[in-house]
Design an enzyme around this catalytic site. Structure first.
Site, PDB file in Angstrom:
ATOM      1  N   HIS A  86       0.964  -1.348   0.136  1.00  0.00           N
ATOM      2  CA  HIS A  86      -0.200  -0.101  -0.101  1.00  0.00           C
ATOM      3  C   HIS A  86       1.024   1.181  -0.060  1.00  0.00           C
ATOM      4  CE1 HIS A  86      -3.991   2.038   1.383  1.00  0.00           C
ATOM      5  NE2 HIS A  86      -2.786   3.194   1.428  1.00  0.00           N
ATOM      6  N   LYS A 102       1.942  10.228  -5.616  1.00  0.00           N
ATOM      7  CA  LYS A 102       2.034  11.490  -4.804  1.00  0.00           C
ATOM      8  C   LYS A 102       3.242  12.054  -4.350  1.00  0.00           C
ATOM      9  CE  LYS A 102      -2.831  11.190  -2.797  1.00  0.00           C
ATOM     10  NZ  LYS A 102      -3.328  10.041  -3.145  1.00  0.00           N
ATOM     11  N   HIS A 120      -9.535   1.775   0.588  1.00  0.00           N
ATOM     12  CA  HIS A 120      -9.181   2.911   1.843  1.00  0.00           C
ATOM     13  C   HIS A 120     -10.351   2.998   2.670  1.00  0.00           C
ATOM     14  CE1 HIS A 120      -5.827   4.151  -0.544  1.00  0.00           C
ATOM     15  NE2 HIS A 120      -5.376   4.801   0.554  1.00  0.00           N
ATOM     16  N   GLU A 153     -10.400   5.897   7.639  1.00  0.00           N
ATOM     17  CA  GLU A 153      -9.174   6.736   7.964  1.00  0.00           C
ATOM     18  C   GLU A 153      -9.680   7.913   8.799  1.00  0.00           C
ATOM     19  OE1 GLU A 153      -6.442   7.581   4.766  1.00  0.00           O
ATOM     20  OE2 GLU A 153      -5.007   8.084   6.236  1.00  0.00           O
ATOM     21  N   ASN A 188       2.191   6.788   2.273  1.00  0.00           N
ATOM     22  CA  ASN A 188       2.572   7.879   1.559  1.00  0.00           C
ATOM     23  C   ASN A 188       3.978   8.318   2.074  1.00  0.00           C
ATOM     24  OD1 ASN A 188      -0.566   8.198   2.279  1.00  0.00           O
ATOM     25  ND2 ASN A 188      -0.028   9.893   0.582  1.00  0.00           N
TER      26      ASN A 188
END
Ligand SMILES: [Zn+2]
Length: 433
Positions: A75, A80, A226, A229, A328
């Protein structure tokens, strides 16, 4: 230290029980045993416990150093990655991240911009010892037309070094435009990708989920969500996904990420959800570094009070496959990170208590995500398998997880790779206004 070609033997390496399914040995209370590994023609030709066979002459003695299979990162968001210098998160909140990223995507994400940052990320992941990686690909129109061709080209460029998988990423409300979403599902199928959405508690969530499942079934796609969250206990989309999987008789693989709100819900609610998740065969990935960063972020100068991660221990106890991953890197959702799965495992050990005992938690960055990604032979060490492994300095969990192990040796197809990390300055020209 590792011979550059041909056949060789590594003596006295420390292997973990959970990652060497075929090794007959007396494992210690940390799950380790000492063994000898033979490598020939890029493959592991044999693994034998110390003392069970004669160590060949000329073997390199590794004095008990830990050897793990190469990592699988299931994941990430490498489309990005590394936009932080030009688009920081103003306050560290989830909304701050969402708004900053949307603005950056609309203004800056040309094919060249996405490709340069993706390649940078993959070089880092490769140098740290990652062998397979799934990235989400922002697919809000018109970005899907820019990013999916880049993803496909990148997958070809990296084949043999990193197995790259892509999952589309859009808010579930995007599914309301059926015509557009069905076209996206077709595009994802053409790219041999995974169908992914972000679920929120919208009033028509069940109906939208049914449509996502219908498209996945139509095109034979696996799913990647997702979900939840947030710290909002009313967020129960993990349960809704499990119910939709059961209701639709879905037979593909489903990976659900985050599930943060589950950790805040009452026990009875949690048990009901986990029963359904187990029954539906869902796998769950926790993203401990991003969760720690974004969850319970306070803008009033008070201190966060919870860790943000989901209930991995309870899930594992029920046989639900559980993984941890990078998420990320250096973007508004997480200001740090370098796609180093040893860092992820080290942080997960501390945040999620993957210790005392360590048990089979090392599978959460290796064998389990490999299975979710349908990658046979990845994430374990076995005779006949590829000689893709990482040789650390540490000889115990406390040695391994106390230092960054920046001097680890990554072996791919039997050879030590060049582990030079890309220089941040390479991206400077993409960061100017
Ligand atoms: Zn994510």
């Amino acid at each position: 230290m590792i011979p550059t070609s041909g056949s060789y033997h590594l003596a006295n390496v420390r292997l973990h029980q959970s990652l060497t399914p075929d090794l007959a040995a007396n494992f210690d209370s940390d799950g380790f045993a000492l063994a000898d590994i033979s490598v020939a023609h890029g493959r592991i030709s044999s693994i034998a416990a110390r003392g069970r066979a004669t160590t060949p002459a000329g073997a390199v003695d590794l004095a008990g150093r830990i050897v793990l299979p190469c990592f699988v990162d299931c994941h990430t968001h490498i489309d990005k990655g590394h936009i932080w210098p030009r688009r920081p998160n103003p306050d560290g909140t989830f909304m701050g991240a969402l708004n900053a990223t949307e603005a950056d995507r609309a203004a800056r994400w040309s094919a060249q911009d996405v490709a340069r940052r993706m390649d940078f990320s993959l070089r880092s992941a490769y140098a740290h010892g990652t062998r397979a990686l799934r990235t989400h690909v922002d697919s809000v129109a018109p970005q899907e037309e820019i990013s999916w061709p880049v993803f496909e080209a990148m997958r070809e460029t990296w084949r043999g070094r990193i197995e790259l998988q892509g999952a589309c990423l859009l808010g579930i409300e995007g599914v309301r435009d059926r015509k557009w979403f069905d076209r996206l599902a077709k595009r994802v199928a053409a790219a041999k990708g995974v169908l992914g959405v972000v679920t929120y508690m919208v009033p028509d969530l069940e109906e939208l989920l049914d449509h996502v499942f219908a498209q996945a079934i139509k095109h034979g796609l696996d799913l990647d969500f997702h979900a939840d969250e947030t710290d909002d206990i009313a967020a129960i989309s993990l349960k809704k996904i499990a119910e939709a999987a059961l209701w639709n008789g879905f037979e593909g693989k489903i990976l659900v990420g985050h599930c943060c709100s589950l950790a805040r819900q009452p026990d009875l609610e949690v048990m009901d959800t986990l029963d359904k998740v187990a029954k539906a065969g869902l796998a769950v990935v926790s993203l401990p570094m991003c969760n720690l960063y974004l969850q319970d972020r306070r803008t009033d100068h008070t201190t966060p009070r919870w860790r943000g991660v989901t209930l991995l221990h309870e899930m594992r106890a029920r046989g639900i496959p559980v993984a941890v991953a990078s998420d990320n890197t250096r973007d508004p959702f997480y200001a740090y990170g370098d796609l180093d799965m040893l860092e992820v495992y080290r942080m997960a050990t501390r945040i999620l208590h993957f210790d005392h005992p360590v048990a089979d938690w090392p599978q959460a960055v290796t064998a389990t995500p490999a299975n979710v990604m349908r990658l046979d032979g990845f994430g374990t060490l076995a005779a006949g398998g590829d000689a893709d492994f990482i040789l650390f300095k540490g000889r115990s969990w406390t040695e391994l997880l106390s230092r960054p192990e920046s001097d680890r040796i990554v072996v791919r197809a039997g050879r030590a790779i060049d582990r030079q990390l890309p220089d941040y300055a390479e991206l400077d020209e993409l960061m100017v206004e």
